[in-house]
Scaffold this motif. Sequence first.
Motif, PDB file in Angstrom:
ATOM      1  N   LYS A   1       6.139  10.558  -6.674  1.00  0.00           N
ATOM      2  CA  LYS A   1       5.443   9.333  -6.204  1.00  0.00           C
ATOM      3  C   LYS A   1       3.999   9.274  -6.725  1.00  0.00           C
ATOM      4  O   LYS A   1       3.186   8.496  -6.242  1.00  0.00           O
TER       5      LYS A   1
ATOM      6  N   LYS B   1       0.797  -1.212   0.000  1.00  0.00           N
ATOM      7  CA  LYS B   1       0.000   0.000   0.000  1.00  0.00           C
ATOM      8  C   LYS B   1       0.838   1.274   0.000  1.00  0.00           C
ATOM      9  O   LYS B   1       0.505   2.255  -0.653  1.00  0.00           O
ATOM     10  N   ARG B   2       1.907   1.258   0.768  1.00  0.00           N
ATOM     11  CA  ARG B   2       2.775   2.423   0.844  1.00  0.00           C
ATOM     12  C   ARG B   2       4.201   1.953   1.049  1.00  0.00           C
ATOM     13  O   ARG B   2       4.433   0.763   1.267  1.00  0.00           O
ATOM     14  N   VAL B   3       5.142   2.862   1.021  1.00  0.00           N
ATOM     15  CA  VAL B   3       6.544   2.458   1.138  1.00  0.00           C
ATOM     16  C   VAL B   3       7.030   2.614   2.585  1.00  0.00           C
ATOM     17  O   VAL B   3       6.445   3.336   3.388  1.00  0.00           O
TER      18      VAL B   3
ATOM     19  N   ARG C   1       2.667  -1.644   9.675  1.00  0.00           N
ATOM     20  CA  ARG C   1       2.547  -0.183   9.721  1.00  0.00           C
ATOM     21  C   ARG C   1       3.921   0.457   9.817  1.00  0.00           C
ATOM     22  O   ARG C   1       4.867  -0.158  10.294  1.00  0.00           O
ATOM     23  N   SER C   2       4.018   1.687   9.398  1.00  0.00           N
ATOM     24  CA  SER C   2       5.216   2.494   9.619  1.00  0.00           C
ATOM     25  C   SER C   2       5.160   3.013  11.049  1.00  0.00           C
ATOM     26  O   SER C   2       4.165   3.621  11.456  1.00  0.00           O
TER      27      SER C   2
ATOM     28  N   VAL D   1       1.320   0.021   5.684  1.00  0.00           N
ATOM     29  CA  VAL D   1       2.278  -0.063   4.601  1.00  0.00           C
ATOM     30  C   VAL D   1       1.968  -1.273   3.721  1.00  0.00           C
ATOM     31  O   VAL D   1       2.110  -1.234   2.508  1.00  0.00           O
ATOM     32  N   CYS D   2       1.494  -2.320   4.345  1.00  0.00           N
ATOM     33  CA  CYS D   2       1.362  -3.601   3.652  1.00  0.00           C
ATOM     34  C   CYS D   2       0.452  -4.516   4.463  1.00  0.00           C
ATOM     35  O   CYS D   2       0.480  -4.494   5.694  1.00  0.00           O
TER      36      CYS D   2
ATOM     37  N   HIS E   1       0.648   4.945   9.407  1.00  0.00           N
ATOM     38  CA  HIS E   1      -0.212   4.363   8.361  1.00  0.00           C
ATOM     39  C   HIS E   1       0.179   2.931   7.991  1.00  0.00           C
ATOM     40  O   HIS E   1       1.300   2.484   8.232  1.00  0.00           O
TER      41      HIS E   1
ATOM     42  N   HIS F   1       5.024   6.999  10.805  1.00  0.00           N
ATOM     43  CA  HIS F   1       3.843   7.689  10.273  1.00  0.00           C
ATOM     44  C   HIS F   1       2.517   7.073  10.748  1.00  0.00           C
ATOM     45  O   HIS F   1       1.480   7.713  10.627  1.00  0.00           O
TER      46      HIS F   1
END
Lengths: 139, 139, 139, 139
Positions: free
Chosen positions: D118, C65-67, C95-96, C103-104, C101, C99
């Motif tokens: 991005k 989903k995000r890096v 999650r990060s 991530v995966c 959020h 942040h």
Amino acid sequence: MLTHTVKQIVKFSEVDSLRVVWHGNYVRYFEDGREAFGKAYGLGYLDIYEHGLAVPLIDLHVNFKRVLEYGDEAVIETTFVDSPAAKLIFDYTIRSARHGHVVCTGRSTQVFMEPVSKELHITMPPFMEAWKKKWNISD
Amino acid sequence: MLTHTVKQIVKFSEVDSLRVVWHGNYVRYFEDGREAFGKAYGLGYLDIYEHGLAVPLIDLHVNFKRVLEYGDEAVIETTFVDSPAAKLIFDYTIRSARHGHVVCTGRSTQVFMEPVSKELHITMPPFMEAWKKKWNISD
Amino acid sequence: MLTHTVKQIVKFSEVDSLRVVWHGNYVRYFEDGREAFGKAYGLGYLDIYEHGLAVPLIDLHVNFKRVLEYGDEAVIETTFVDSPAAKLIFDYTIRSARHGHVVCTGRSTQVFMEPVSKELHITMPPFMEAWKKKWNISD
Amino acid sequence: MLTHTVKQIVKFSEVDSLRVVWHGNYVRYFEDGREAFGKAYGLGYLDIYEHGLAVPLIDLHVNFKRVLEYGDEAVIETTFVDSPAAKLIFDYTIRSARHGHVVCTGRSTQVFMEPVSKELHITMPPFMEAWKKKWNISD
């Protein structure tokens, strides 16, 4: 002097955030070179395992000279270093396929171990003597 | 003498078919130890990067003494080795958390490089001089 | 619902040339999460192995989903997914730490296998029934 | 249907303590297959990068069917899956070179991203339209 060369494409997953092969991956390239040598000369992990032995590393030295980038290939040259001791020694030279220059050199030292008892051989195992004779290597 | 110790669980994916940590993974443990040291003392990759520099390895030596098994933890001790040269040198000692004995030792040598021009610093960069003063290290 | 969370520092060697965690390393994080869950609830590889079984993966799904960047930490949440079938299913959310959020996310499915004969269990092994009772999980 | 096959020697470092390729390494094999496909058909990471784009994975599915052992080779077949969406989809089938049977299958989905901002492309980038025309692929 027994030597063997194998080419390996640099993988995306081997490259770090500085866009060059991460230093730890050269240890993997050394093993790739060693196993390619083993396949060519009948001295791979599985060949040695058939003689009831494992060959764990006891020493490793790596000298990093230049970087290797994604899109390039590693040319791995592995050379058998003869020794009267009960050790398996290899020298490595890795070159960039694109530029030709040396990227990295190194040496690994392995010993002969019984996989179950974990006992080390203090003299050269007979199959190694036979192997050296076969390839005309004499100390 | 500046030193830092960090513990790391041995991962299943780090263990090879002989049921011990694959030798190449110690290079990863060294970097884990180095980065934990860097976090503790303000000398991590990102700290150095803020000073506009990267610190690629030029030399690595690993001495394997015993095996480390799945279920165990690696206790990684990283020690800063002072040097008048423009180099960053660390010594490593990895112990088994379960047995206490030393599993592996090693040394890495890094240099200071401009990430874009790839130029190497031949004298110690000012921020390193300041860092050494801060931690009372004098050659 | 049994769930367990573990934190993991992002390693330099896990980051690719786009300066984010290489996608394949999330599979490693999932296993880290699964093993941390196993340690917390007595369902690790070694616990299962004591019951004479291995639990190879048969299916894996990862949704990116995000890096995740170097300097950050992965917060890995692993949740046991109950099933009447002779399968071990886990859901993951990474999650990060910085942040917050997601991530995966992902799901893995494992089966129960006799390590020597490679035979698969088609019914839930007794130790798993006992384990589920212990933690008040009923289908 | 565009497809490409590449052979890869199983590395000692890829094999786990159950003496089979560790499941996470199939993700690496998929990328090896994808990059070999990319080299053959002009759709590699570096080709796409020349068009100013990166192609991060958003989804990955792996189905493990049988094991792959040290001494064997992975035969990786990568197939381009056409889609009207702004996505890059590949199917994978990995076979054992020794036994011929299928070891693992999978699918990856990538999106087109501006590496700096991005930002994701919501329509197929022009170079992909041209690429599909060149290889006679039409939705």
